[in-house]
Design a protein around this motif. Structure first.
Motif, PDB file in Angstrom:
ATOM      1  N   THR A  23      -9.556   5.729  41.723  1.00  0.00           N
ATOM      2  CA  THR A  23      -8.398   5.396  41.722  1.00  0.00           C
ATOM      3  C   THR A  23      -7.543   5.830  40.589  1.00  0.00           C
ATOM      4  OG1 THR A  23      -8.826   3.692  43.126  1.00  0.00           O
ATOM      5  CG2 THR A  23      -6.881   3.443  41.920  1.00  0.00           C
ATOM      6  N   ARG A  27      -4.480  10.674  38.157  1.00  0.00           N
ATOM      7  CA  ARG A  27      -2.868  10.201  37.825  1.00  0.00           C
ATOM      8  C   ARG A  27      -2.672  10.210  36.343  1.00  0.00           C
ATOM      9  NH1 ARG A  27      -4.142   6.041  42.690  1.00  0.00           N
ATOM     10  NH2 ARG A  27      -3.147   7.055  44.223  1.00  0.00           N
ATOM     11  N   ASP A  29      -2.565  12.685  33.102  1.00  0.00           N
ATOM     12  CA  ASP A  29      -2.578  14.264  32.616  1.00  0.00           C
ATOM     13  C   ASP A  29      -3.438  14.165  31.397  1.00  0.00           C
ATOM     14  OD1 ASP A  29      -1.018  13.898  30.541  1.00  0.00           O
ATOM     15  OD2 ASP A  29       0.939  14.632  31.421  1.00  0.00           O
ATOM     16  N   LEU A  34       0.853   9.330  32.275  1.00  0.00           N
ATOM     17  CA  LEU A  34       0.899   9.115  33.765  1.00  0.00           C
ATOM     18  C   LEU A  34       1.678   9.860  34.450  1.00  0.00           C
ATOM     19  CD1 LEU A  34       0.892   5.204  33.327  1.00  0.00           C
ATOM     20  CD2 LEU A  34      -1.104   6.392  33.858  1.00  0.00           C
ATOM     21  N   THR A  35       0.965  10.323  35.628  1.00  0.00           N
ATOM     22  CA  THR A  35       1.782  11.197  36.667  1.00  0.00           C
ATOM     23  C   THR A  35       1.751  10.463  38.083  1.00  0.00           C
ATOM     24  OG1 THR A  35      -0.150  12.556  36.966  1.00  0.00           O
ATOM     25  CG2 THR A  35       1.472  13.545  35.609  1.00  0.00           C
ATOM     26  N   LEU A  36       2.818   9.885  38.373  1.00  0.00           N
ATOM     27  CA  LEU A  36       2.742   9.024  39.515  1.00  0.00           C
ATOM     28  C   LEU A  36       3.819   9.739  40.553  1.00  0.00           C
ATOM     29  CD1 LEU A  36       2.080   5.274  38.900  1.00  0.00           C
ATOM     30  CD2 LEU A  36       0.472   7.107  39.390  1.00  0.00           C
ATOM     31  N   GLU A  38       3.555  10.929  43.173  1.00  0.00           N
ATOM     32  CA  GLU A  38       3.315  10.669  44.429  1.00  0.00           C
ATOM     33  C   GLU A  38       4.092   9.583  45.079  1.00  0.00           C
ATOM     34  OE1 GLU A  38      -0.957   9.453  42.892  1.00  0.00           O
ATOM     35  OE2 GLU A  38      -0.883   8.634  44.909  1.00  0.00           O
ATOM     36  N   LEU A 145       1.595   3.685  46.476  1.00  0.00           N
ATOM     37  CA  LEU A 145       0.351   4.089  45.727  1.00  0.00           C
ATOM     38  C   LEU A 145      -0.842   3.656  46.319  1.00  0.00           C
ATOM     39  CD1 LEU A 145      -0.141   5.470  42.892  1.00  0.00           C
ATOM     40  CD2 LEU A 145      -0.172   3.080  41.895  1.00  0.00           C
ATOM     41  N   ALA A 167      -4.596   0.094  40.107  1.00  0.00           N
ATOM     42  CA  ALA A 167      -3.176   0.551  40.815  1.00  0.00           C
ATOM     43  C   ALA A 167      -2.078  -0.366  39.906  1.00  0.00           C
ATOM     44  CB  ALA A 167      -3.087   0.397  42.132  1.00  0.00           C
ATOM     45  N   LEU A 170      -1.464   0.940  36.481  1.00  0.00           N
ATOM     46  CA  LEU A 170      -0.957   2.175  36.445  1.00  0.00           C
ATOM     47  C   LEU A 170       0.715   2.005  36.744  1.00  0.00           C
ATOM     48  CD1 LEU A 170      -3.395   4.523  38.437  1.00  0.00           C
ATOM     49  CD2 LEU A 170      -3.000   4.470  35.852  1.00  0.00           C
ATOM     50  N   TYR A 174       3.286   2.992  33.896  1.00  0.00           N
ATOM     51  CA  TYR A 174       4.219   4.036  34.595  1.00  0.00           C
ATOM     52  C   TYR A 174       5.534   3.728  34.259  1.00  0.00           C
ATOM     53  CZ  TYR A 174       6.421   7.894  37.266  1.00  0.00           C
ATOM     54  OH  TYR A 174       7.029   8.849  37.517  1.00  0.00           O
TER      55      TYR A 174
END
Ligand code: M6R
Length: 369
Positions: A23, A27, A29, A34-36, A38, A145, A167, A170, A174
């Motif tokens: 999970t 997400r 880097d 955080l790279t969310l 999506e 997510l 999640a 995150l 984020y």
């Protein structure tokens, strides 16, 4: 398909380190941000959020209760958590600056679906946290997510819960990152700590034999109580829910600070009380308060089952049974503290001759209101 385990639940408990790692995958880097992307809610829209509302049922609701601590701490955005089945019936206050987070393993829970439909009708943006690709809840949400727990077959939710927590952390981190709160350094540190959690869960799983033994010794009890504070309070609720659904025992979770406001009257000779102890680092005031709660209930005859961080020696004199968990940052502790409670409930169910994967009267996904 049970991969050598007697029950899907045991297999799914064992899969938790991988579920947690999966999970997180992709997400974070290499620089620790955080790279969310999506999620597809533009950073600009996230900066305008004025309120977060989490809706969910059962175990997913407990994940939401924990998310509240993380979201409010790291983002300073007010966050409410509500049972999806209650939400739309009280005329909740929602608008375009409200971010609703709908948490659901199956993505098909009718109560949660109706809550999110209601939220969208009022103009709120809905982010689904879901484990099932293409299911109804993510399809009807503005964004999703996905948790990467893999299929969860046992009715009692285990690995889905841990990934829902990941999640939610995150999302909280984020939101903190895009809005730039004063916790920037802490956020970066926690992102690093999250990477160690999978290994910590693995270590908990390796030390579960005494927990199983303890569970078997309690098979003829009628009641088990659970106490926690801060994020340990929803963990206590989750421990109690697991025991109800699997062992068919009376089990209740309380916020430890509420003890003297009523529940302490339930304490009598030999009643098992599971206590989730916060880290002595971090919010140490809470740690000390809970240690005195343990003393109080033990003086009244309770059998104390204490879940405490490795190295926390203050609890030793008051613990009839001590379950050790690895040290984690305060907000992340539920990821390790929940695991012994899952094992405990599963073993008690087995000892009582119950059907572990298919408890009586329950369905894996509740598609009626
Ligand atoms: O599929 P969902 O996450 O929406 O399901 C919500 C609840 O029905 C579910 O968590 C239920 O409480 C579990 N049986 C708990 O173990």
């Amino acid at each position: 398909e049970k991969g050598g385990y007697d029950y899907f639940m045991l297999k799914e408990i064992a899969e938790q380190p991988k579920a947690v790692a999966d999970t997180l995958l992709g997400r974070i880097d290499p620089a620790g941000s955080l790279t969310l992307d999506e999620v597809r809610i533009p950073a600009g829209a996230l900066r305008e959020v004025e309120k977060v509302v989490v809706v969910a049922c059962g175990t997913a609701f407990h994940a939401g209760l924990i998310a509240k601590y993380a979201i409010e701490h790291w983002t300073r955005i007010p966050c409410e958590v509500e049972l999806a089945s209650e939400f739309r019936y009280r005329d909740p206050i929602l608008d375009a600056r409200t971010l609703v987070i709908a948490i659901s393993q199956s993505g098909e829970t009718m109560d949660t679906l109706m809550a999110l439909r209601h939220a969208r009708e009022q103009g709120a943006k809905v982010l689904a946290v879901c484990n099932t690709n293409g299911s109804t809840i993510p399809r009807e949400s503005d964004a999703v997510l996905y948790t990467h727990a893999g299929p969860e077959v046992a009715v009692a939710s285990t690995k889905a819960f841990l990934t829902q927590l990941v999640a939610c952390y995150l999302v909280a981190l984020y939101l903190g990152q895009v809005r730039g709160t004063k916790w920037g350094d802490e956020i970066r540190a926690v992102v690093r700590d999250l990477a160690d959690i999978s290994g910590a869960v693995e270590r908990v799983l390796e030390t579960m034999e005494p927990v199983r033994e303890l569970a078997r010794s309690l098979a003829d009890k009628n009641t088990v109580l659970f106490l926690g504070r801060h994020v340990g309070y929803p963990v206590a609720l989750e421990g109690a829910l697991k025991l109800k659904e699997l062992a068919y025992m009376h089990a209740e979770g309380f916020a430890a600070g509420e003890l003297k406001h009523g529940p302490i009257a339930l304490i009598e000779e030999d009643v098992p009380v599971v206590v989730v102890v916060p880290s002595p680092r971090g919010r140490s005031v809470l740690h000390d308060k809970i240690v005195s709660n343990i003393q109080e209930i033990r003086a009244r005859g309770a059998r104390t089952i204490v879940i405490a961080e490795e190295g926390d020696e203050t609890v030793v004199p008051y613990a009839d049974h001590l379950i050790r968990i690895p040290a984690t940052p305060t907000l992340l502790q539920p990821l390790v503290a929940t695991v012994p409670l899952q094992v405990f409930a599963c073993e008690l169910a087995t000892a009582r001759g119950n059907e572990v994967d298919q408890p009586r009267n329950l369905a894996k996904s509740v598609t009626v209101e």
